[in-house]
Design a protein around this motif. Sequence first.
Motif, PDB file in Angstrom:
ATOM      1  N   THR A 290       0.826  -1.206   0.000  1.00  0.00           N
ATOM      2  CA  THR A 290       0.000   0.000   0.000  1.00  0.00           C
ATOM      3  C   THR A 290       0.863   1.259   0.000  1.00  0.00           C
ATOM      4  OG1 THR A 290      -1.824  -1.130   1.119  1.00  0.00           O
ATOM      5  CG2 THR A 290      -1.772   1.270   1.280  1.00  0.00           C
ATOM      6  N   TYR A 295      -2.310   3.361  -2.560  1.00  0.00           N
ATOM      7  CA  TYR A 295      -3.719   2.987  -2.396  1.00  0.00           C
ATOM      8  C   TYR A 295      -3.807   1.483  -2.130  1.00  0.00           C
ATOM      9  CZ  TYR A 295      -3.226   1.468  -7.284  1.00  0.00           C
ATOM     10  OH  TYR A 295      -2.802   0.862  -8.452  1.00  0.00           O
ATOM     11  N   ASP A 296      -4.959   1.043  -1.620  1.00  0.00           N
ATOM     12  CA  ASP A 296      -5.188  -0.376  -1.359  1.00  0.00           C
ATOM     13  C   ASP A 296      -5.740  -1.051  -2.615  1.00  0.00           C
ATOM     14  OD1 ASP A 296      -4.373  -0.289   1.284  1.00  0.00           O
ATOM     15  OD2 ASP A 296      -6.381   0.173   2.037  1.00  0.00           O
ATOM     16  N   ALA A 298      -7.514  -3.783  -2.328  1.00  0.00           N
ATOM     17  CA  ALA A 298      -8.700  -4.487  -1.850  1.00  0.00           C
ATOM     18  C   ALA A 298      -9.229  -3.751  -0.620  1.00  0.00           C
ATOM     19  CB  ALA A 298      -8.369  -5.942  -1.500  1.00  0.00           C
ATOM     20  N   ARG A 299     -10.405  -4.126  -0.162  1.00  0.00           N
ATOM     21  CA  ARG A 299     -10.942  -3.555   1.064  1.00  0.00           C
ATOM     22  C   ARG A 299     -10.023  -3.892   2.227  1.00  0.00           C
ATOM     23  NH1 ARG A 299     -17.286  -5.404   0.382  1.00  0.00           N
ATOM     24  NH2 ARG A 299     -17.740  -4.140  -1.484  1.00  0.00           N
ATOM     25  N   ALA A 300     -10.045  -3.016   3.235  1.00  0.00           N
ATOM     26  CA  ALA A 300      -9.104  -3.175   4.355  1.00  0.00           C
ATOM     27  C   ALA A 300      -9.208  -4.552   5.001  1.00  0.00           C
ATOM     28  CB  ALA A 300      -9.357  -2.074   5.388  1.00  0.00           C
ATOM     29  N   GLN A 302      -9.997  -7.312   3.691  1.00  0.00           N
ATOM     30  CA  GLN A 302      -9.563  -8.376   2.789  1.00  0.00           C
ATOM     31  C   GLN A 302      -8.119  -8.212   2.318  1.00  0.00           C
ATOM     32  OE1 GLN A 302     -12.519  -7.479  -0.195  1.00  0.00           O
ATOM     33  NE2 GLN A 302     -13.810  -9.199   0.443  1.00  0.00           N
ATOM     34  N   MET A 303      -7.528  -7.071   2.608  1.00  0.00           N
ATOM     35  CA  MET A 303      -6.248  -6.707   2.004  1.00  0.00           C
ATOM     36  C   MET A 303      -5.162  -7.747   2.265  1.00  0.00           C
ATOM     37  SD  MET A 303      -4.628  -4.550   0.172  1.00  0.00           S
ATOM     38  CE  MET A 303      -2.904  -4.281  -0.206  1.00  0.00           C
TER      39      MET A 303
END
Length: 326
Positions: A290, A295-296, A298-300, A302-303
């Motif tokens: 990240t 930026y990510d 995936a969602r936090a 699920q990251m």
Amino acid sequence: MPSNYTTRPNKHVDRELFVELVGRCLSNTQVDRCAYVSMGGPQMADHIAMYRRNGISKLYSFDLEQNIVLRQKFNAPTYETICETHTAAELPAKLDDISQTLDVDRLIVWLDYTGAKHRGAQLAEFQTLLWSLSSGDVARVALDASLPSEKLKAGLPEKIRDQHFPAMKALLGQEFGEFNPEDFELESLNDMPTYLSACLQHLCDRTAAMFPDGSISYTPMLQTYYIDSAPMFTATILVQDAQGLPLAPDGFGYLANDWGDIESLEVPELTAREKSYLDRLLDRDAQGLTDELGYDIARAAQMSRQWSSFKKFHRFLPQFLHVEIK
């Protein structure tokens, strides 16, 4: 849900793992003595992969819908590919004729089921398939790994109707019947792949017992779990003789050690540019990735899981290229 695997990365990775495993299994085998049999779907994606990647030219596909079979014939990788109209339940009785027609002595068969209403019947069909195979053959099954429908709770005794997972366990017992592992503890949706694997282990043990001389056994080589249009579980099984031959290919990096060994596929959805760039960042942890990107991916929540899954399976992800066929 479209059947284009390149827009469904988890399913694409699952298929690619299977194709590579088959190639490892055939490394010491005459490929022209082997046939691949499955429900090819309209695009024949797995048949094309088996032909291009592993050189298997003796191919058989089937479906219950005539229009799909016509599309299979059009999209088949070779003019010799056989495409027929029938059900999975009818396949085992046809295997001898298929082997004779294609002039092979080894079969690789994939029954790719969908839907969570008839899984007990699907396993019964798979058991009949296993009974019809010989040592050296490979059998694969894909099953919907969803919990039973909430609506079915209405038919349960009142004392467990309002207890979600005891109710789900009772419904699974009704659905899977003789294949149900009664001592299994179901506590969440995440237990479903383990439950289905236990059902298959029970099924394989019962099928092997039908051979009183112990001449046949069934060994899991690859089990996967992933989310597509529904949660899906797959198992690829090697049929072995009394001496445990042929051996599973120990050079395959994802080989199952036992029935409890299941690969969870949760790769992120990426652009071609992101995929190419991330291939060079495999030494990073999730936070380092990240920080590098800004930026990510995936969602936090699920990251971490998705980045771990990417690092493990990145070479199997689909490549997006623009191609025009005129």
